[in-house]
Design a protein around this motif. Structure first.
Motif, PDB file in Angstrom:
ATOM      1  N   TRP A   1      -2.054  11.097   0.556  1.00 13.60           N
ATOM      2  CA  TRP A   1      -0.733  10.755   1.124  1.00 13.60           C
ATOM      3  C   TRP A   1       0.263  11.620   1.330  1.00 13.60           C
ATOM      4  N   ALA A   2       0.305  12.673   0.267  1.00 13.50           N
ATOM      5  CA  ALA A   2       1.383  13.756   0.168  1.00 13.50           C
ATOM      6  C   ALA A   2       1.147  14.577   1.180  1.00 13.50           C
ATOM      7  N   SER A   3      -0.248  14.796   1.361  1.00  9.23           N
ATOM      8  CA  SER A   3      -0.546  16.094   2.538  1.00  9.23           C
ATOM      9  C   SER A   3      -0.301  15.579   3.877  1.00  9.23           C
ATOM     10  N   GLY A   4      -0.689  14.214   4.152  1.00  8.86           N
ATOM     11  CA  GLY A   4      -0.165  13.560   5.372  1.00  8.86           C
ATOM     12  C   GLY A   4       1.258  13.325   5.799  1.00  8.86           C
ATOM     13  N   LEU A   5       2.219  13.224   4.775  1.00  8.18           N
ATOM     14  CA  LEU A   5       3.598  12.819   4.803  1.00  8.18           C
ATOM     15  C   LEU A   5       4.409  14.271   4.891  1.00  8.18           C
TER      16      LEU A   5
ATOM     17  N   GLN B   1       0.830  -1.224   0.016  1.00  2.90           N
ATOM     18  CA  GLN B   1      -0.090   0.167   0.150  1.00  2.90           C
ATOM     19  C   GLN B   1       0.919   1.251   0.022  1.00  2.90           C
ATOM     20  N   ARG B   2       1.834   1.042   0.694  1.00  2.00           N
ATOM     21  CA  ARG B   2       2.894   2.396   0.820  1.00  2.00           C
ATOM     22  C   ARG B   2       3.615   2.713  -0.467  1.00  2.00           C
ATOM     23  N   ASP B   3       3.892   1.471  -1.143  1.00  2.00           N
ATOM     24  CA  ASP B   3       4.703   1.622  -2.454  1.00  2.00           C
ATOM     25  C   ASP B   3       3.533   2.405  -3.647  1.00  2.00           C
ATOM     26  N   LEU B   4       2.316   1.663  -3.597  1.00  2.00           N
ATOM     27  CA  LEU B   4       1.137   2.077  -4.222  1.00  2.00           C
ATOM     28  C   LEU B   4       1.069   3.581  -4.213  1.00  2.00           C
ATOM     29  N   LEU B   5       0.751   4.032  -2.914  1.00  2.00           N
ATOM     30  CA  LEU B   5       0.629   5.470  -2.458  1.00  2.00           C
ATOM     31  C   LEU B   5       2.002   6.390  -3.097  1.00  2.00           C
ATOM     32  N   ASP B   6       2.957   6.004  -2.747  1.00  2.00           N
ATOM     33  CA  ASP B   6       3.972   6.637  -3.231  1.00  2.00           C
ATOM     34  C   ASP B   6       4.150   6.786  -4.674  1.00  2.00           C
TER      35      ASP B   6
ATOM     36  N   MET C   1     -11.390   3.368  -1.452  1.00  2.00           N
ATOM     37  CA  MET C   1     -10.830   3.903  -2.616  1.00  2.00           C
ATOM     38  C   MET C   1      -9.404   3.160  -2.885  1.00  2.00           C
ATOM     39  N   LEU C   2      -8.666   3.149  -1.730  1.00  2.00           N
ATOM     40  CA  LEU C   2      -7.297   2.512  -1.676  1.00  2.00           C
ATOM     41  C   LEU C   2      -7.519   0.953  -2.195  1.00  2.00           C
ATOM     42  N   GLY C   3      -8.622   0.389  -1.731  1.00  2.00           N
ATOM     43  CA  GLY C   3      -8.838  -0.976  -1.983  1.00  2.00           C
ATOM     44  C   GLY C   3      -8.901  -1.266  -3.405  1.00  2.00           C
ATOM     45  N   LYS C   4      -9.763  -0.328  -4.142  1.00  2.00           N
ATOM     46  CA  LYS C   4     -10.037  -0.503  -5.632  1.00  2.00           C
ATOM     47  C   LYS C   4      -8.252  -0.645  -6.416  1.00  2.00           C
ATOM     48  N   GLU C   5      -7.638   0.419  -5.981  1.00  2.00           N
ATOM     49  CA  GLU C   5      -6.523   0.553  -6.524  1.00  2.00           C
ATOM     50  C   GLU C   5      -5.414  -0.430  -6.321  1.00  2.00           C
ATOM     51  N   TYR C   6      -5.504  -0.976  -5.057  1.00  2.00           N
ATOM     52  CA  TYR C   6      -4.628  -2.105  -4.891  1.00  2.00           C
ATOM     53  C   TYR C   6      -4.871  -3.393  -5.554  1.00  2.00           C
ATOM     54  N   ALA C   7      -6.157  -3.734  -5.529  1.00  2.00           N
ATOM     55  CA  ALA C   7      -6.484  -4.938  -6.227  1.00  2.00           C
ATOM     56  C   ALA C   7      -6.127  -4.964  -7.682  1.00  2.00           C
TER      57      ALA C   7
ATOM     58  N   LYS D   1      -7.731   9.409 -11.963  1.00  2.00           N
ATOM     59  CA  LYS D   1      -8.358  10.304 -10.954  1.00  2.00           C
ATOM     60  C   LYS D   1      -8.178   9.896  -9.716  1.00  2.00           C
ATOM     61  N   VAL D   2      -8.490   8.495  -9.515  1.00  2.00           N
ATOM     62  CA  VAL D   2      -8.558   7.966  -7.933  1.00  2.00           C
ATOM     63  C   VAL D   2      -7.138   8.184  -7.497  1.00  2.00           C
ATOM     64  N   GLN D   3      -6.180   7.756  -8.440  1.00  2.00           N
ATOM     65  CA  GLN D   3      -4.706   7.689  -7.786  1.00  2.00           C
ATOM     66  C   GLN D   3      -4.388   8.973  -7.527  1.00  2.00           C
ATOM     67  N   LYS D   4      -4.918  10.069  -8.460  1.00  2.00           N
ATOM     68  CA  LYS D   4      -4.585  11.565  -8.118  1.00  2.00           C
ATOM     69  C   LYS D   4      -4.742  11.850  -6.641  1.00  2.00           C
ATOM     70  N   LEU D   5      -6.049  11.582  -6.472  1.00  2.00           N
ATOM     71  CA  LEU D   5      -6.781  12.007  -5.301  1.00  2.00           C
ATOM     72  C   LEU D   5      -6.063  11.268  -4.059  1.00  2.00           C
TER      73      LEU D   5
END
Length: 673
Positions: free
Chosen positions: A106-110, A83-88, A359-365, A97-101
């Motif tokens: 992720w960037a705002s939290g880091l 998940q961390r690699d995906l968000l990076d 949201m993250l789950g859809k991209e993860y799969a 669009k979903v990945q952009k969101l």
């Protein structure tokens, strides 16, 4: 629903034995030679778990500061890294669009510097709303507005299964609104509780100060908060009374709510949440009558102090360091016993999963679940279902009446692999990288809206109660469906690099474990039509209890690994042990039906894969804690326990009935074979 916070001989002993042997007289040695020696028990027949996992156990010693290590724990850690690699990647080069969101989130939290500069600004509009309250009649609207953004105050409201019709959800009004989950803390007078409440009061003061309460009002406002929460606690149910779903289910018409709780304005509350159903469950009218009275009788200033506190406490993990430190010092150290907070990336990942997990789950799969694995997993699950059908036909303990209902229920079983069949609405407003706390509120508002959509006819199967990125297999009793998440379809559960037999021994056995829950002493409460009805006969229940007693006795004889003089708690782990035994039986049946000409190597791979999932190292303190509370057996006995009852295991490894890994002929426990 997830909201913002409101599975040898020691060297010394060996040396001593050698010294004694070397000092023995020649006559004694000759006498010993005349005696026939008992043949040594092969390692696989003595302790299959240790034999099958020897390499893993050697490669993964337990560090001095580590409580436990397990193969399944490593799987969980791997999914977090994925998940961390995906968000990076989404942060640096988003695809869609979903990945952009998600990448912006992720960037705002880091960006800790930005979070620090943001301070308490994300919650300023909420605080302004509360501070603007002047009259009692304005309090219910503020309560509804906070629920709408995922901050549950005063009480909890969430969707759950309608016990009269399991194909739909209704809204449940339940107790909540307290900063401490257990109401007993507010009413007990023993010294440890008083000390805890003193620390809690100090924490309340910290949060109130951070949300703008003047210094000269801190003591009074903090005491006002504790007073109001104590009033809630005094009419709340003890925690042990919240586990019975029937005791917490009472259907009430929405119109009646308006008449009974005029001050709380509950019909208007439901409208704000987007709920149009005309019925809800209200199982604790005494509590809500008290709350209704307090809305009118207490001064608005006390309510305002309480609402400011709940906003600050709920959002503290997502705001500046002063908020996070205050929250961790109390909830992390005092309540959970943590010594240091998790790393920043872990905190942000947990927050995203909590507020925008689907949201993250859809991209993860999409990234980590190949179509071939998805299809193979569904195929094997279907084969285990077929094995369940054969087990229902041939078992010796189930009555003809129950067998008929069980087959009808199995025919209606749904299997969902990877992600939910019914997708949810991903139309979240753009979040950007400017404010992590603001993003949390936007995502939490979206998540709350989606949860509220589950209320009403035909929506009970909307979404899962686990996320695709969480490694899990689960049987949904109410919906009669097997859930297999994308994250669980990797080693040690689903290893495509191994022979196909290993897929049955690991993944297939876990599928069997979960499927069996639809037909055991819990599954007997929901029939083929999805209605709450006990479809077993008294004889079926007696036969099941007899099987359970035998399993409890078997496991209760095992020593708890890492502890001296402590046995495994057979009754505590009974249900899970029965399911493990069922899972291995069903998976073996499915494997032999899929590969009727299976060779010895394949059969060995089946059993080694089962044992490999449970590789585990435990510290003594962790073992002691688990021995008293864990409903699952430790890894050694999850691996070995079912196998001693399998004649096929003994045949595969040439284990004899006199050896630890095989019970005597006729004494094996059978459930579905």
């Amino acid at each position: 629903m997830p909201q913002l916070r409101a599975i040898v001989v020691k060297p010394a002993a060996l040396a001593f034995a050698l010294v004694i042997a070397l000092g023995a007289s020649t006559d004694a040695q000759a006498a010993k030679k005349k005696k026939s020696k008992a043949p040594a028990v092969p390692a696989v027949c003595s302790d299959f778990y240790s034999s099958a996992n020897a390499d893993w156990l050697k490669a993964n010693p337990l560090g001095a500061d580590v409580a436990s290590i397990s193969a399944m724990g490593m799987l969980r850690e791997r999914t977090q890294q994925q998940q961390r690699d995906l968000l990076d990647a989404a942060m640096n080069a988003p695809q869609g669009k979903v990945q952009k969101l998600l990448g912006d989130f992720w960037a705002s939290g880091l960006d800790e510097a930005a979070v620090e500069a943001d301070g308490s600004q994300p919650i300023a509009p909420l605080l302004d709303r509360v501070n603007a309250i002047r009259k009692a009649k304005e309090i219910p609207a503020a309560i509804a507005a906070l629920h709408q953004v995922g901050i549950p105050v005063v009480f909890n409201f969430s969707p759950d299964v309608d016990l009269r019709a399991l194909d739909r959800h209704i809204g449940y009004f339940t107790q909540g609104g307290m900063g401490l989950r257990d109401p007993a803390f507010y009413t007990r007078t023993d010294a440890p509780t008083r000390e805890l409440m003193g620390r809690y009061l100090a924490y309340v003061k910290q949060i109130l100060a951070l949300t703008g309460t003047p210094q000269d009002k801190l003591d009074a406002d903090a005491q006002a908060v504790i007073d109001l929460e104590t009033r809630f606690a005094q009419v709340s149910k003890p925690l042990d009374q919240l586990n019975d779903p029937f005791a917490n289910y009472t259907v009430v018409g929405v119109k009646e709510l308006g008449k009974q709780y005029r001050n709380l304005q509950l019909p208007e509350f439901l409208e704000v949440q987007g709920v149009s159903d005309n019925e809800v469950s209200m199982a604790d009218p005494q509590l809500f009558q008290q709350i209704d009275a307090l809305v009118k009788s207490l001064k608005p200033e006390q309510w305002k102090a309480y609402l400011r506190w709940r906003i600050g406490d709920s959002m503290a993990p997502y705001l500046a360091k002063s908020f996070r430190d205050a929250e961790f010092n109390f909830r992390g150290q005092t309540l959970r016993g943590q010594t240091t907070p998790p790393p920043r990336w872990q905190q942000v990942l947990d927050a995203i999963n909590q507020a925008a997990g689907p949201m993250l789950g859809k991209e993860y799969a999409a990234r980590y679940l190949p179509d071939s694995n998805d299809q193979r997993a569904e195929q094997i699950a279907g084969q285990i279902r077929d094995a369940m059908g054969r087990g229902i036909e041939r078992n010796s303990w189930m009555s003809a009446e129950a067998r008929t209902e069980a087959k009808a229920k199995l025919d209606k079983l749904k299997i969902e692999v990877g992600t939910p069949r019914r997708d949810i609405d991903y139309s979240v407003q753009p979040m950007g990288r400017g404010s992590f706390g603001g993003n949390m509120l936007i995502a939490s508002t979206w998540r709350h809206r989606e949860e509220m959509k589950r209320i009403g006819k035909g929506n009970a199967d909307r979404r899962w109660d686990v996320l695709p990125q969480q490694p899990a297999l689960a049987y949904d009793l109410a919906q009669n469906r097997l859930i297999v998440t994308a994250a669980v379809l990797q080693p040690p559960v689903f290893d495509t690099a191994q022979p196909s037999a290993a897929l049955y021994g690991a993944y297939g056995a876990l599928v069997g474990h979960e499927l069996s829950r639809g037909f055991d002493n819990k599954g007997r409460m929901v029939d083929a039509q999805g209605k709450l009805r006990e479809w077993w006969t008294p004889a079926d229940l007696a036969a099941w209890n007899a099987l359970g007693a035998r399993v409890s006795s078997q496991y209760g004889s095992y020593p708890y690994p890492g502890l001296t003089g402590i046995k495994l708690n057979g009754p505590l782990t009974q249900d899970q042990n029965l399911a493990d035994l069922s899972g291995v039986e069903l998976a073996w049946d499915a494997y032999l039906n899929a590969e009727p000409n299976a060779d010895k190597a394949g059969k060995e791979a089946f059993y080694k894969a089962w044992a490999g999932m449970w590789a585990q190292q435990l510290s003594e303190s962790q073992a002691a804690q688990m021995a008293n509370s864990d409903v699952r057996a430790p890894g050694q006995w999850r691996a070995n326990g079912p196998l001693v009852n399998q004649p096929a295991f003994g045949e595969t490894f040439a284990c004899k009935a006199s050896q630890p890994m095989q019970v005597k002929e006729g004494e094996d426990i059978r459930i579905w074979r």
